[in-house]
Design a protein around this motif. Structure first.
Motif, PDB file in Angstrom:
ATOM      1  N   GLY A 118       0.800  -1.304  -0.049  1.00 17.73           N
ATOM      2  CA  GLY A 118       0.082   0.444   0.107  1.00 17.73           C
ATOM      3  C   GLY A 118       0.966   1.166   0.072  1.00 17.73           C
ATOM      4  N   GLU A 119       0.323   2.380   0.099  1.00 14.15           N
ATOM      5  CA  GLU A 119       0.607   3.622   0.479  1.00 14.15           C
ATOM      6  C   GLU A 119       1.321   4.360  -0.279  1.00 14.15           C
ATOM      7  OE1 GLU A 119       2.074   5.121   3.670  1.00 14.15           O
ATOM      8  OE2 GLU A 119       1.238   2.626   4.850  1.00 14.15           O
ATOM      9  N   GLY A 120       0.475   4.035  -1.836  1.00 14.27           N
ATOM     10  CA  GLY A 120       0.450   4.216  -2.696  1.00 14.27           C
ATOM     11  C   GLY A 120       0.219   4.009  -4.014  1.00 14.27           C
ATOM     12  N   MET A 121      -0.004   4.493  -5.235  1.00 18.54           N
ATOM     13  CA  MET A 121      -0.253   3.619  -6.425  1.00 18.54           C
ATOM     14  C   MET A 121       1.627   3.542  -7.241  1.00 18.54           C
ATOM     15  SD  MET A 121      -2.422   3.493  -9.235  1.00 18.54           S
ATOM     16  CE  MET A 121      -3.250   5.227  -8.132  1.00 18.54           C
ATOM     17  N   MET A 122       2.257   4.118  -6.487  1.00 24.74           N
ATOM     18  CA  MET A 122       3.411   3.129  -7.080  1.00 24.74           C
ATOM     19  C   MET A 122       3.408   1.207  -6.661  1.00 24.74           C
ATOM     20  SD  MET A 122       5.850   5.163  -8.663  1.00 24.74           S
ATOM     21  CE  MET A 122       6.609   4.882  -9.318  1.00 24.74           C
ATOM     22  N   SER A 123       3.021   1.806  -5.614  1.00 23.95           N
ATOM     23  CA  SER A 123       3.155   0.407  -4.723  1.00 23.95           C
ATOM     24  C   SER A 123       2.255  -1.073  -5.593  1.00 23.95           C
ATOM     25  CB  SER A 123       2.712   0.074  -4.039  1.00 23.95           C
ATOM     26  OG  SER A 123       3.463   0.874  -2.575  1.00 23.95           O
ATOM     27  N   LEU A 124       1.311  -0.385  -6.188  1.00 29.63           N
ATOM     28  CA  LEU A 124       0.312  -1.144  -7.161  1.00 29.63           C
ATOM     29  C   LEU A 124       1.011  -0.815  -8.452  1.00 29.63           C
ATOM     30  CD1 LEU A 124      -3.317   0.449  -6.466  1.00 29.63           C
ATOM     31  CD2 LEU A 124      -1.875  -1.911  -5.859  1.00 29.63           C
ATOM     32  N   MET A 125       1.702  -0.109  -8.784  1.00 30.25           N
ATOM     33  CA  MET A 125       2.396   0.212 -10.567  1.00 30.25           C
ATOM     34  C   MET A 125       3.318  -1.318 -10.304  1.00 30.25           C
ATOM     35  SD  MET A 125       1.896   3.890 -11.527  1.00 30.25           S
ATOM     36  CE  MET A 125       2.968   3.550 -12.739  1.00 30.25           C
ATOM     37  N   SER A 126       4.123  -1.313  -9.595  1.00 30.48           N
ATOM     38  CA  SER A 126       4.489  -2.549  -8.785  1.00 30.48           C
ATOM     39  C   SER A 126       4.958  -3.585  -9.534  1.00 30.48           C
ATOM     40  CB  SER A 126       5.718  -2.186  -8.183  1.00 30.48           C
ATOM     41  OG  SER A 126       4.749  -2.951  -6.596  1.00 30.48           O
ATOM     42  N   VAL A 127       3.612  -4.336  -9.519  1.00 32.00           N
ATOM     43  CA  VAL A 127       3.353  -5.545 -10.233  1.00 32.00           C
ATOM     44  C   VAL A 127       4.682  -4.914 -11.234  1.00 32.00           C
ATOM     45  CG1 VAL A 127       1.910  -6.565  -9.360  1.00 32.00           C
ATOM     46  CG2 VAL A 127       1.561  -5.004 -10.975  1.00 32.00           C
ATOM     47  N   PHE A 128       3.981  -4.285 -12.508  1.00 30.87           N
ATOM     48  CA  PHE A 128       4.877  -3.695 -13.626  1.00 30.87           C
ATOM     49  C   PHE A 128       6.325  -3.818 -14.137  1.00 30.87           C
ATOM     50  CE2 PHE A 128       0.096  -2.339 -13.874  1.00 30.87           C
ATOM     51  CZ  PHE A 128      -0.501  -3.520 -14.422  1.00 30.87           C
ATOM     52  N   PHE A 129       6.957  -3.560 -13.113  1.00 36.35           N
ATOM     53  CA  PHE A 129       8.601  -3.595 -13.414  1.00 36.35           C
ATOM     54  C   PHE A 129       9.007  -4.809 -13.624  1.00 36.35           C
ATOM     55  CE2 PHE A 129       8.252  -0.228  -9.652  1.00 36.35           C
ATOM     56  CZ  PHE A 129       7.332   0.876 -10.305  1.00 36.35           C
ATOM     57  N   ARG A 130      10.337  -4.737 -14.125  1.00 34.10           N
ATOM     58  CA  ARG A 130      11.177  -5.838 -14.876  1.00 34.10           C
ATOM     59  C   ARG A 130      11.521  -6.139 -13.397  1.00 34.10           C
ATOM     60  NH1 ARG A 130      15.806  -6.293 -15.639  1.00 34.10           N
ATOM     61  NH2 ARG A 130      15.967  -3.929 -16.541  1.00 34.10           N
ATOM     62  N   LYS A 131      11.452  -7.634 -13.944  1.00 33.04           N
ATOM     63  CA  LYS A 131      11.963  -8.826 -12.941  1.00 33.04           C
ATOM     64  C   LYS A 131      12.722  -9.191 -13.211  1.00 33.04           C
ATOM     65  CE  LYS A 131       8.451 -11.840 -11.296  1.00 33.04           C
ATOM     66  NZ  LYS A 131       7.973 -12.439 -12.399  1.00 33.04           N
ATOM     67  N   GLU A 132      12.637  -9.899 -14.558  1.00 34.13           N
ATOM     68  CA  GLU A 132      13.683 -10.410 -15.236  1.00 34.13           C
ATOM     69  C   GLU A 132      15.511  -9.796 -15.140  1.00 34.13           C
ATOM     70  OE1 GLU A 132       9.832 -11.483 -15.537  1.00 34.13           O
ATOM     71  OE2 GLU A 132      10.567  -9.782 -16.248  1.00 34.13           O
ATOM     72  N   ALA A 183      19.015   1.986   0.062  1.00 31.66           N
ATOM     73  CA  ALA A 183      19.100   1.487   1.158  1.00 31.66           C
ATOM     74  C   ALA A 183      17.656   2.027   2.287  1.00 31.66           C
ATOM     75  CB  ALA A 183      20.505   1.349   1.820  1.00 31.66           C
ATOM     76  N   PHE A 184      18.325   3.736   2.177  1.00 27.57           N
ATOM     77  CA  PHE A 184      17.350   4.809   1.766  1.00 27.57           C
ATOM     78  C   PHE A 184      16.986   5.640   0.887  1.00 27.57           C
ATOM     79  CE2 PHE A 184      21.050   6.485   3.641  1.00 27.57           C
ATOM     80  CZ  PHE A 184      20.157   8.141   3.769  1.00 27.57           C
ATOM     81  N   VAL A 185      15.057   6.608   1.401  1.00 31.29           N
ATOM     82  CA  VAL A 185      15.473   7.663   0.109  1.00 31.29           C
ATOM     83  C   VAL A 185      14.848   8.796   0.698  1.00 31.29           C
ATOM     84  CG1 VAL A 185      15.083   4.722  -1.191  1.00 31.29           C
ATOM     85  CG2 VAL A 185      12.713   6.451  -0.492  1.00 31.29           C
ATOM     86  N   ALA A 186      14.664  10.008  -0.246  1.00 26.69           N
ATOM     87  CA  ALA A 186      14.807  10.869  -0.050  1.00 26.69           C
ATOM     88  C   ALA A 186      13.211  11.194  -0.473  1.00 26.69           C
ATOM     89  CB  ALA A 186      16.099  11.624  -0.343  1.00 26.69           C
ATOM     90  N   THR A 187      12.669  10.303  -0.426  1.00 28.57           N
ATOM     91  CA  THR A 187      11.146  10.470  -0.753  1.00 28.57           C
ATOM     92  C   THR A 187      10.372   9.738  -0.718  1.00 28.57           C
ATOM     93  OG1 THR A 187       9.502  11.635  -2.434  1.00 28.57           O
ATOM     94  CG2 THR A 187      11.122   9.671  -3.067  1.00 28.57           C
ATOM     95  N   LYS A 188       8.738   9.716  -0.343  1.00 33.28           N
ATOM     96  CA  LYS A 188       7.623   8.614   0.138  1.00 33.28           C
ATOM     97  C   LYS A 188       7.646   8.030  -1.214  1.00 33.28           C
ATOM     98  CE  LYS A 188       3.668   7.889   1.974  1.00 33.28           C
ATOM     99  NZ  LYS A 188       2.500   8.337   2.048  1.00 33.28           N
ATOM    100  N   GLN A 189       8.597   6.876  -1.680  1.00 37.24           N
ATOM    101  CA  GLN A 189       8.525   6.382  -2.769  1.00 37.24           C
ATOM    102  C   GLN A 189       6.699   5.517  -3.397  1.00 37.24           C
ATOM    103  OE1 GLN A 189      10.942   7.188  -5.324  1.00 37.24           O
ATOM    104  NE2 GLN A 189       9.998   5.560  -6.823  1.00 37.24           N
ATOM    105  N   GLU A 190       6.176   4.989  -2.525  1.00 36.62           N
ATOM    106  CA  GLU A 190       5.225   4.061  -2.747  1.00 36.62           C
ATOM    107  C   GLU A 190       4.176   5.485  -2.978  1.00 36.62           C
ATOM    108  OE1 GLU A 190       7.785   2.378   0.231  1.00 36.62           O
ATOM    109  OE2 GLU A 190       6.833   4.328   0.927  1.00 36.62           O
TER     110      GLU A 190
END
Length: 311
Positions: A118-132, A183-190
């Motif tokens: 959760g926490e935002g649209m980027m989390s849902l969109m992550s299913v489309f990110f390449r993992k291969e 390792a940590f980030v400077a925005t709420k990436q989700e």
């Protein structure tokens, strides 16, 4: 190629520059006088951004500039998307931790993302990110975490696993500059709003792609003890001074409350990997809330496709 317009970049520290490409940062580090001449590229952005990266490099270092090496914090697709294209232009060594090598030599895929955090649209969109994996076997060099990287002799390499098994960060003790990757980030990436607007908020590693939260917490604690005065991360603006140190200390001391998702695929049991790649992935457990949100997202996507076809 996309992102071919006039380049823009930002200063991180003396001899260190960054460029934001859509929602991810890449960095350019030059060696100081008295050390081997040259510069390195840290990470390789998203797919389609090779020309943009080359243009920024030439703006900083001059026409025809070529790095002595490319070094990777990790091999996720938003950090290696332009790598193969860049290597056609710059045939240079690519340094990565041995636990990242399987994802760069075609031997193993990453564990799937976790859109249930959760926490935002980027989390849902992550299913489309390449993992291969990609395969750049001819250019790969394994990072010596003790001896460092020959092309970047002043910088210390720190193994900071959690977000990925072989994630590394880079630290220059001279002016306590840290390149932290994810390792940590400077925005709420989700959050798509935070990400697109580049809103500053020191946060833990992106939840939807982090597969070992115990290791991630230990890594943040290690980085906090360095007390960096400047930090460039994989996502978000540069962090500096007391604000950085206090926020990072707070994250390290309250990591479970601030960073770890309340539920999700990897919240209780991590994925497991070694130098051969991923060998265990916890089972996926959907939730009613996730099904509802995913259904809405699917409906919106279907509506958009239908509308486009009608036109």
């Amino acid at each position: 190629m996309i992102f071919s317009k006039s380049p823009d970049y930002f200063q991180v520290a003396q001899g260190v520059w960054g460029a934001r490409i859509l929602f991810v940062n890449v960095y350019f580090i030059a060696n100081r006088r008295g050390f081997p001449k040259g510069w390195v590229l840290v990470d390789a952005g998203i797919q389609g951004s090779a020309q943009r990266i080359i243009s920024v490099a030439e703006s900083i270092f001059g026409t025809g500039a070529k790095p002595s090496a490319i070094i990777l914090t990790h091999a996720h697709s938003d950090h290696t998307g332009a790598l193969e294209e860049l290597l056609k232009h710059w045939d240079v060594p690519v340094y990565a931790h041995e636990y990242e090598v399987p994802y760069l030599t075609g031997k193993s895929s990453y564990p799937p993302s976790d859109p249930t955090v959760g926490e935002g649209m980027m989390s849902l969109m992550s299913v489309f990110f390449r993992k291969e994996p990609i395969d750049i076997s001819n250019n790969i060099r394994i990072i010596d975490t003790e001896g460092g990287i020959p092309e970047l002799p002043e910088w210390r390499v720190i193994h900071t696993p959690g977000h990925t098994p072989g994630h590394v960060s880079f630290f220059l003790s001279l002016n306590t500059t840290l390149i932290a990757g994810d390792a940590f980030v400077a925005t709420k990436q989700e959050s798509a709003i935070y990400t697109i607007s580049n809103i500053k908020k020191l946060s833990g590693p992106p939840r939807y792609m982090t597969t070992d939260w115990v290791a991630a917490e230990a890594s943040v604690k290690v980085l906090s003890l360095l007390e960096p005065r400047i930090a460039g991360t994989g996502h978000g603006p540069v962090l500096r001074g007391r604000e950085l140190q206090e926020s990072l200390r707070n994250l390290a001391e309250n990591f479970v409350e601030l960073a770890v998702p309340k539920g999700g695929r990897y919240a209780e049991k991590p994925a497991e990997a070694d130098e051969t790649g991923t060998y265990y992935i916890p089972p996926f457990r959907s939730t009613t809330k996730f099904k509802a949100v995913a259904g809405l997202l699917g409906a919106l996507a279907g509506f958009a496709i239908t509308k486009a076809l009608v036109k």
